[in-house]
Design an enzyme around this catalytic site. Structure first.
Site, PDB file in Angstrom:
ATOM      1  CE  LYS A 133       3.060   5.074   7.517  1.00 13.31           C
ATOM      2  NZ  LYS A 133       1.947   5.347   8.458  1.00 13.31           N
ATOM      3  N   GLY A 186       0.838  -1.197   0.000  1.00 15.24           N
ATOM      4  CA  GLY A 186       0.000   0.000   0.000  1.00 15.24           C
ATOM      5  C   GLY A 186       0.866   1.238   0.000  1.00 15.24           C
ATOM      6  CB  ALA A 222       0.579  11.830   1.637  1.00 17.84           C
ATOM      7  CG  ASP A 272      -6.469   8.655   9.313  1.00 17.95           C
ATOM      8  OD1 ASP A 272      -7.530   9.006   8.754  1.00 17.95           O
ATOM      9  OD2 ASP A 272      -5.403   8.482   8.691  1.00 17.95           O
ATOM     10  CB  SER A 317       4.362   6.039   3.796  1.00 18.06           C
ATOM     11  OG  SER A 317       2.988   5.762   3.635  1.00 18.06           O
ATOM     12  CG  ASN A 318       5.852   3.643  -1.646  1.00 17.06           C
ATOM     13  OD1 ASN A 318       4.692   3.901  -1.975  1.00 17.06           O
ATOM     14  ND2 ASN A 318       6.897   4.083  -2.318  1.00 17.06           N
TER      15      ASN A 318
END
Ligand code: ADP
Ligand code: MG
Length: 315
Positions: free
Chosen positions: A46, A23, A26, A140, A28-29
């Site tokens: 992450k 995934g 903004a 979140d 991060s991968n």
């Protein structure tokens, strides 16, 4: 031999072998990775591009890590390690291989009441731990941050809801027997990028304050946990019918609808859903955070308690 897509090379990550991308956000991968020393087996990493961030955003990463360090709950993704290189930050996390909640809602059209309960109770246990034990607000909670530990048990798509007067008993029967009380799988909440410690549970006061805090600050802190309860209301609504409570093409209109808490139980999608479930959603999607259910009230609601008594959960 499987042909894997080439993984990016990051500095100082030699111990970990990236396997696949899971995934992104903004800055991060997130990758699935293998530990070359076999101590941890498979993990999620992450990778944050800290070189693209300002000092505030960098401080947020440390906040995220600091909060996760102090958290230990079966329904919350665990932090394994954290380290930085010149341009990147690496957050090593417990791996969830089942993916996000959202694709499962899309796949099934919507969740039965039993399945919805099964999912939301696990989210609620995580929130209960955060709010009552850790003094943390997640801030979140959404289907992208709710992850399945392993590939969920989802035999087939739910039938489309029937128009009123057009009931199809056979579909109903199939619907309940398939999903019964077995659940769909274990879930964990992720992404503490926006989370905040607001309540010191040792002293029972807002964080970092002494005697000069104004009452509106004390009150605000006390009710700021309500943002997670509102979000849980949105998630529960979405689970039960397959679409969110607030939506509009125009962001201005959407913002207004949310600000005045303007939502309905849209027919025919909500016709088959129990009044008890609707009552719970209604107590979460209340504009005034003082009147909104807190996590205790949520847990004591008959629709949830019924779930505890009748359903054997895997967690
Ligand atoms: P952001 O703050 O950028 O949204 P997240 O922490 O939410 O970053 O991670 C982005 C996405 O990566 C998640 O929505 C999820 O799909 C995937 N992901 C994050 N953590 C994990 C994990 N522990 N296991 C599996 N996938 C994960
Ligand atoms: Mg996220």
């Amino acid at each position: 031999i499987v042909n894997r897509p080439k993984m990016p090379q990051y500095p100082d990550l030699d111990r970990w072998i990236l396997v696949e991308k899971l995934g992104h956000g903004a800055f991060s991968n997130v990758y699935r990775a293998r530990d070359s020393t076999t101590e941890f087996g498979e993990v999620a990493i992450k990778v944050l591009r800290s070189f693209q961030m300002d000092s505030n955003q960098r401080a947020n990463i440390l906040n995220e890590v600091q909060i996760m360090r102090n958290i230990d709950h079966p329904n919350i993704v665990k932090l394994i390690d954290f380290f930085e290189s010149h341009q990147f930050c690496y957050i090593i996390l417990e791996l969830c291989t089942g993916g996000e909640l959202l694709p499962q809602i899309v796949r099934l059209s919507y969740f039965s009441e039993d399945l919805s309960k099964h999912v939301i109770v696990q989210v609620a246990k995580a929130i209960e731990y955060l709010h009552e034990t850790s003094g943390v607000v997640h801030r979140d909670i959404k289907p992208e941050n709710i992850l399945f530990v392993s590939v969920p048990f989802t035999p087939s798509k739910n039938p489309k809801p029937q128009q009123p007067g057009d009931e199809d008993k056979e579909d109903e029967g199939e619907f309940t027997s398939k999903f019964g009380s077995g659940g769909i799988g274990e879930i964990k909440i992720a992404d503490f990028g926006l989370s905040k410690v607001i309540w010191d549970n040792r002293t029972g006061t807002p964080c970092g304050t002494v005697g000069y805090t104004a009452p509106e600050i004390v009150n605000d802190e006390q009710y700021s946990m309500g943002v997670d309860m509102w979000a849980m209301g949105c998630v529960l609504y979405t689970l039960l019918c397959g679409f969110p409570p607030f939506y509009d093409e125009s962001i201005q209109v959407l913002t207004k609808k949310i600000a005045c808490g303007q939502f309905i139980f849209l027919s025919p999608w909500w016709d088959h859903i129990s009044k008890s479930a609707q009552d719970l959603v209604s107590h979460l999607l209340i504009v005034d955070p003082k009147k909104r259910y807190n996590i205790k009230e949520f847990m004591e609601h008959p629709w949830i308690r019924q779930a505890d008594e009748e359903t054997v959960f895997t967690v």
